[in-house]
Design a protein around this motif. Structure first.
Motif, PDB file in Angstrom:
ATOM      1  N   ARG A  94       0.809  -1.224   0.000  1.00  0.00           N
ATOM      2  CA  ARG A  94       0.000   0.000   0.000  1.00  0.00           C
ATOM      3  C   ARG A  94       0.841   1.271   0.000  1.00  0.00           C
ATOM      4  N   GLU A  95       2.145   1.166   0.148  1.00  0.00           N
ATOM      5  CA  GLU A  95       2.979   2.339   0.324  1.00  0.00           C
ATOM      6  C   GLU A  95       3.545   2.858  -0.998  1.00  0.00           C
ATOM      7  N   LYS A 152      -0.009   4.104  -3.411  1.00  0.00           N
ATOM      8  CA  LYS A 152      -1.046   4.985  -2.895  1.00  0.00           C
ATOM      9  C   LYS A 152      -1.745   5.740  -4.015  1.00  0.00           C
TER      10      LYS A 152
END
Length: 214
Positions: A139-140, A144
């Protein structure tokens, strides 16, 4: 009951052996294709920064695949066909030196695309692979912005290289790659959607490939 348990264990053992065999085949194929690609491109690398950039890009791809960890993959003919087409078709491009834009502009476009793809690969670390698989949810960083930033980087870099090496062949190769990317995204999300965690991620990041578009 004992017979059923033995049969189940044997079935699981066969699946593990098949997974290991496919994993080895994927790595070996990637390694062989990357070597062949670099042998073809290497004589041209001093002619344009674009050739050096694409060698770096494909080299990072090879490295990430060689060190990545195994995962639950979509071990079907369809999944493997998409993986092979999407990963190896770009290795079929050929230098032409027919430019739509100056080499410096093409190199700038490629640099943006490669930065996007390489940074996304670095965030994945050992979870990167070419066959659709669930190796965890990232998710980083660029994840994003879109759910598949590696593919976004590929498309941008492809456009940059094509703009400095125009030919009907190269255009056909890249159009095939982009079609495969769309299908790979759908195949990958079919695998990942089995995880409730991915459903949460989809809600947080609604765009698959291009921000505000798709």
């Amino acid at each position: 009951m004992a017979t059923a348990a033995i049969a189940k264990d044997l079935g699981e053992a066969r699946e593990k052996r098949l997974a290991l065999l496919l994993d080895f085949a994927e790595r070996a194929l990637v390694f062989a294709m990357i070597i062949g690609f670099n042998i073809r491109i290497l004589p041209h690398y001093s002619e344009s920064i674009c050739y050096l950039l694409i060698m770096v890009s494909e080299g990072v791809t090879a490295l990430m695949i060689l060190i990545r960890r195994p995962g639950k993959t979509l071990n079907t003919v369809y999944g493997w066909t998409l993986a092979v087409l999407g990963t190896f078709a770009p290795l079929l491009i050929a230098p032409t030196h027919a430019m739509l834009v100056p080499s410096s502009v093409a190199a700038a476009i490629m640099t943006v695309g490669l930065f996007c793809a390489i940074s996304a690969k670095l965030f994945l670390r050992r979870s990167f692979g070419i066959v659709p698989a669930n190796r965890g949810i990232e998710r980083e960083g660029p994840y994003k912005l879109v759910r598949h930033p590696i593919y976004l980087g590929y498309v941008i870099a492809n456009i940059g290289f094509l703009s400095a090496n125009v030919s009907a062949w190269n255009a056909l190769v890249y159009v095939s790659c982009w079609a495969a990317i769309i299908l790979r995204i759908r195949a990958e999300e079919e695998v990942l959607s089995t995880s409730p965690e991915y459903g949460v991620y989809q809600a947080q990041v609604p765009y698959r490939l291009i921000p505000f578009v798709w």
